[in-house]
Design an enzyme around this catalytic site. Structure first.
Site, PDB file in Angstrom:
ATOM      1  N   HIS A   9       0.808  -1.227   0.000  1.00 25.43           N
ATOM      2  CA  HIS A   9       0.000   0.000   0.000  1.00 25.43           C
ATOM      3  C   HIS A   9       0.841   1.277   0.000  1.00 25.43           C
ATOM      4  CE1 HIS A   9      -3.397  -2.628   0.530  1.00 25.43           C
ATOM      5  NE2 HIS A   9      -2.851  -3.129   1.620  1.00 25.43           N
ATOM      6  N   ARG A  67      -3.776  18.327   1.348  1.00 23.21           N
ATOM      7  CA  ARG A  67      -2.400  18.691   1.692  1.00 23.21           C
ATOM      8  C   ARG A  67      -1.517  18.454   0.480  1.00 23.21           C
ATOM      9  NH1 ARG A  67      -0.386  13.588   1.943  1.00 23.21           N
ATOM     10  NH2 ARG A  67      -1.798  12.001   2.694  1.00 23.21           N
TER      11      ARG A  67
END
Length: 116
Positions: A9, A67
């Site tokens: 991941h 972000r």
């Protein structure tokens, strides 16, 4: 950007723009990302993520990351926009037009690859 190459991941390779996407799909993804952020009243740097099925080209919204991401440099390379500087100036109260940016003027030039 395309981050299909992952391990546990974690992104291993980031490519911008995504290679192999039909241009019409790319435009749909951009339009939906803009629609999502405008609908939420979001105006700072962020990443809208989608999952694309390469067999059908259907795509599915995953999340918005509000972000600057580690992989932001590949976007900077192909757009010529300093995302960190732009985000700081927007956070300081400047508007996009005051820092010389508009969504319509952001264009891709070339390709960029980042590997970790």
């Amino acid at each position: 950007r395309d981050c299909s190459v992952q391990r546990r991941h974690q992104k291993i390779v980031e490519v911008a723009p995504s290679i192999g996407l039909p241009e019409s799909l790319r435009e749909s993804l951009y339009a939906d990302a803009i629609r999502i952020t405008k609908g939420a009243g979001y105006f700072c740097a962020g990443t809208v993520e989608f999952l694309v099925d390469p067999k059908t080209w259907n795509y599915y919204f995953l999340e918005v990351n509000p972000r600057i991401q580690v992989e932001h440099t590949v976007t900077e390379v192909i757009t010529g926009v300093d995302l960190v500087q732009s985000q700081i100036r927007i956070a300081a109260g400047q508007k996009l037009h005051e820092i010389g940016l508009s969504q319509e003027d952001v264009a891709m030039r070339g390709f960029a690859i980042q590997a970790r």
